[in-house]
Design an enzyme around this catalytic site. Structure first.
Site, mmCIF file in Angstrom:
data_model
loop_
_atom_site.group_PDB
_atom_site.id
_atom_site.type_symbol
_atom_site.label_atom_id
_atom_site.label_comp_id
_atom_site.label_asym_id
_atom_site.label_seq_id
_atom_site.Cartn_x
_atom_site.Cartn_y
_atom_site.Cartn_z
ATOM 1 N N LYS A 11 -8.845 -4.902 9.449
ATOM 2 C CA LYS A 11 -8.978 -4.214 8.330
ATOM 3 C C LYS A 11 -7.968 -3.353 8.034
ATOM 4 C CE LYS A 11 -10.531 -0.850 5.748
ATOM 5 N NZ LYS A 11 -9.476 -0.109 4.942
ATOM 6 N N GLU A 39 2.327 17.105 9.767
ATOM 7 C CA GLU A 39 3.035 15.755 9.470
ATOM 8 C C GLU A 39 3.080 15.713 7.970
ATOM 9 O OE1 GLU A 39 2.894 11.290 10.941
ATOM 10 O OE2 GLU A 39 1.171 12.229 10.693
#
Length: 506
Positions: A188, A396
């Site tokens: 996926k 991040e």
């Protein structure tokens, strides 16, 4: 039309060796981040499609009593992996172009990725063959009446959920070892960049990979990823992506006591000591932060400079970073393309805005380059005077943004480097080998680079500590991820066991 005239192939979901329409008939537009225009669409799977894919994988695992795939020899499976590698190599230029159009990475980088994809399938074909020799490895035991052997078997049906920054390569890091081990898989990919993963499905079909061994379903995380991770017939989940999604996958898997491998976010440090060759260090600092348009989990996006060289270093990086070719990724010699999506672009720009508001100094970049009127482009950005309590130092960013701070001593540098919730990578640049060794051992992360940043080889283990996840991909560790270890112990003596006295004869 220009560089982007190619039509992105129109694909369906790939389930049980066939192209099938998603049950609900929905599709997701593919937006080219360079032109901001739709260049096609991908199928949007929902839970019904997920169930069909898992069913196909489970059947493929057990077909013909496992002899077709899971219990076949590694040598047999290796022939398919080599055929995939060969076809990827033959289609390298076309696949690289599709990758660039889909996720915005410079064409030269995408081409390098395709070489790595092909090399990774070859590497795991070799390991699949070697697996045959390792089967029934003997163990030494302290009692000679027993003999023990170790058997390695595939973990079963695996869900492989992969990110958009290296669409085909990150898929390969999971698909190649999973298939080498004898697992059957449902891949996926991220809905933001799935094009080349659907092409991998077409290659699998072309080389005659047995039906159901690899299924590729595209769609949104909530609609396709979540039902896949929590499906009771999926024996393991391997995920690369954000820490938040990793948390929900781990939580879903925990309900079924299902193993997971997680490769999550990072905020990796690069420490430059005053004895470093400054020009070389500047280039590695840029490569560590701007490669893949800065959208890389292992990016060394926190630069720690020893005080005495900070001024000179910042002058050089400002001038060099400003000269990087930012352009349409399909243009010759492009070294920085657009961010992957409008969402990502807005998010990264907000990080830069907040950093300045909190007191960081913008050394260069911070906005769309003047020569580009559209596309999700952000010039290579360097922020100095970054303090440890600023958002830009802790979180991040996933864009071409480098946060810079300074240190006085080696001890201080190590403390600053480790003061993070993440632990994926770290780099140290110095001419002093002993110091490099000390710092490498002291950094709390899974990958350390000395006098460089970001090289990656499929033979070497990849993964992090702390909130960067756990488990290792690549190398022999990548194969072990998809194997389960079984001890087989045999009683070989001719004597009775003799623990219970025999009942006396009546």
């Amino acid at each position: 039309m220009g560089l982007h005239a190619e039509i992105v192939p129109q694909r369906r979901l790939f389930i049980d060796g066939d192209w099938v329409q998603p049950r609900q008939g929905k599709r997701i537009p593919i937006v080219n981040p360079t032109t901001e225009e739709s260049v096609g669409d991908i199928p949007a799977a929902t839970s019904e499609d997920v169930y069909a894919a898992v069913k196909a994988a489970k059947e493929a695992l057990h077909r013909n009593n496992g002899k077709d795939w899971s219990k076949a020899t590694g040598k047999h499976r290796a022939t398919y992996l080599r055929a995939i590698a060969k076809r990827v190599a033959e289609r390298k230029d076309e696949l690289a172009k599709l990758e660039s159009i889909d996720c915005g990475k410079p064409l030269d980088e995408a081409a390098w990725d395709m070489d790595d994809v092909s090399g990774c399938f070859e590497y795991y074909a070799d390991l699949a063959e070697k697996l045959d020799e390792r089967q029934y490895a003997p163990l030494e035991l302290p009692m000679e009446q027993f003999k023990c052997n170790i058997l390695r078997q595939p973990v079963g049906v695996v869900a492989l959920i992969t990110p958009w920054n290296y669409p085909l390569l990150m898929a390969t890091w999971k698909v190649a070892p999973a298939l080498a081990a004898g697992c059957t898989a449902i891949l996926k990919p991220s809905e933001i960049a799935s094009v080349t993963c659907l092409e991998l499905a077409s290659i699998a079909k072309e080389v005659g990979l047995p039906n159901g061994v690899l299924n590729v379903i595209t769609g949104y995380g909530q609609e396709a990823g979540a039902p896949l991770a929590s499906h009771q017939d999926v024996n393991k989940v391997a995920f690369t992506g954000s820490t938040d999604t990793g948390r929900s996958i781990m939580s879903a898997a925990s309900q079924l006591i299902k193993p997971v491998t997680l490769e999550l976010g990072g905020k990796s440090p690069i420490i430059v000591f005053e004895d470093a060759d400054i020009d070389k260090a500047v280039e590695w600092a840029m490569f560590g932060a701007f490669w893949t348009n800065g959208q890389i989990c292992s990016a060394t996006s926190r630069l720690l400079l020893q005080e005495s060289i900070a001024d000179e270093f910042l002058k050089k990086i400002a001038s060099w970073a400003s000269s990087i070719k930012v352009s349409d990724p399909l243009e010759k010699d492009c070294r920085l393309g657009p961010l992957v999506s409008e969402n990502q672009y807005k998010k990264v720009k907000e990080f830069v805005r907040v950093a300045q508001e909190e007191g960081a100094t913008l050394v260069c970049g911070g906005k769309r380059p003047d020569h580009l009127s559209k596309g999700y482009f952000l010039a290579p950005t360097v922020l100095s005077n970054v303090k440890r309590d600023m958002q830009i130092w802790a979180e991040e960013v996933f864009g071409p943004v480098l946060a810079v701070s300074t240190f006085k001593t080696e001890e201080e540098a190590v403390l600053m480097a480790n003061d993070t919730q993440y632990g994926l990578g770290g780099a140290v640049i110095s001419k002093d080998d002993e110091r490099c060794k000390r710092v490498s051992e002291a950094l709390e992360c899974g990958i350390v680079w000395i006098n460089c940043s970001q090289p990656c080889f499929c033979q070497a283990p990849w993964g992090g500590n702390k909130r960067s996840g756990f488990g290792r991909e690549l190398g022999e560790w990548g194969l072990e991820n998809y194997l389960t270890v079984k001890q087989i112990t045999r009683y070989i003596s001719n004597d009775d066991w003799g623990w219970y006295p025999k009942p006396s004869k009546l």
